[in-house]
Enzyme design. Structure first.
Site, mmCIF file in Angstrom:
data_model
loop_
_atom_site.group_PDB
_atom_site.id
_atom_site.type_symbol
_atom_site.label_atom_id
_atom_site.label_comp_id
_atom_site.label_asym_id
_atom_site.label_seq_id
_atom_site.Cartn_x
_atom_site.Cartn_y
_atom_site.Cartn_z
ATOM 1 C CG LEU A 236 -25.187 -20.360 104.611
ATOM 2 C CD1 LEU A 236 -25.575 -20.820 106.261
ATOM 3 C CD2 LEU A 236 -26.456 -19.443 104.324
ATOM 4 C CG HIS A 237 -21.471 -17.859 98.973
ATOM 5 N ND1 HIS A 237 -20.456 -18.805 98.540
ATOM 6 C CD2 HIS A 237 -22.662 -18.237 98.203
ATOM 7 C CE1 HIS A 237 -21.032 -19.543 97.566
ATOM 8 N NE2 HIS A 237 -22.210 -19.430 97.283
#
Length: 317
Positions: A236-237
């Site tokens: 989940l950048h």
């Protein structure tokens, strides 16, 4: 008092989740506006995606279109990871809203100038819009509290062995931002790859309310590319750049001097961090290097549950 922010993005699955995370905490983060920039897909598509996400959660936030491509050269998109629409997976109804008549730079300029408080910028995309703003109106630097961005990595890249996508797309713009003198918090691959969500957690989201289901469906598609690249779990950048603003205690960081390589054949787009014990360079970036993954995922789940409740209440369910 809520921190005023502007989100600059290219939705993008993880951009969409970052927007949802910020919107769930309107008591802490006041989203003054959203700007879009060519990146994960072409500008028209990612702007439409931003509008669709906001319509889905019934959020009245102005959206301004920005640069269609980088300062130099042609746009490289992330279609392989994000699909033909830039946000493949769930089918969202069309938005009735339209972008503002102002372009992103003028839109940000007006928001920053008119704010009584300093604005925090949250770029989740190539840094073209931010570089254009700082170059055209350098005086606004004094009214920007901080830049919390997703981009780069001090150990490795993902587009190339040395360059992360957001920086690789427009390294010239990134260099302008990194050397701007504005305080920067960098959520790069060193931390975002550790902020992973796993298949059982994605399945759990799809058993919850409408916003959680949407995120689960987004992650179903987004995880396909990660599996092809050999990842276990889905990083989940972009949400990291928002989560740090909400709960910085979840992260570990290092203060380093970071600049961006714009010329090297093998290193173009690399975020070059000076990690020597003794250096002539003063630190200019707070680099996030680790995260409490469990607490991070709990934050995401709790935030989406908030939005589920709010949306169901608005629909009279």
């Amino acid at each position: 008092m809520a921190t005023p922010i502007i989100i600059d993005c290219d939705p993008g699955h993880d951009d969409a989740i970052a927007i949802l995370l910020a919107y769930a905490h309107r008591d802490v983060l006041d989203i003054r506006g959203i700007t879009t920039v060519g990146g994960n897909q072409v500008l028209e598509k990612i702007t439409d995606n931003a509008l669709r996400i906001l319509s889905f959660i019934e959020a009245d936030i102005p959206v301004a279109k920005g640069a269609a491509g980088p300062l130099l050269g042609k746009l490289v998109t992330g279609e392989e990871a994000h699909g033909e629409s830039g946000m493949d997976g769930p089918v969202l109804p069309p938005s009735l809203a339209r972008p503002t008549d102002q372009g992103a730079v003028e839109f940000m300029l007006e928001l920053i100038r008119s704010s009584d408080d300093k604005i925090t910028l949250v770029p989740l995309a190539p840094l073209t819009n931010i570089a254009l703003l700082l170059t055209a109106y350098p005086e606004v630097k004094d009214k920007i509290e901080r830049i919390s961005l997703m981009g780069g990595g001090i150990s490795y890249g993902n587009v190339t062995s040395t360059a992360e996508f957001n920086i690789y797309v427009d390294p010239e713009a990134a260099r302008i931002v990194y050397e701007s003198g504005i305080p920067i918090t960098m959520s790069g691959l060193d931390v975002t790859d550790k902020a992973a969500i796993f298949e059982d957690e994605i399945e759990e989201l799809k058993r919850r309310g409408p916003v959680s289901v949407l995120v689960g469906e987004l992650l179903d598609f987004y995880s396909i590319y990660g599996k092809k690249m050999g990842y276990v779990g889905n990083a989940l950048h972009d949400p990291c750049a928002v989560a740090w603003l909400l709960h910085p205690e979840l992260f570990q960081s290092r203060h380093l001097h970071v600049t961006v390589e714009t010329e090297g054949k093998q290193t173009r787009g690399m975020t070059v961090a000076d990690q020597r014990k003794k250096t002539e360079h003063a630190p200019n970036v707070e680099v996030l290097v680790d995260v409490d993954r469990t607490a991070f995922i709990n934050l995401l789940f709790d935030s989406l549950a908030r939005l589920d409740q709010q949306l169901l209440a608005a629909r009279g369910v």
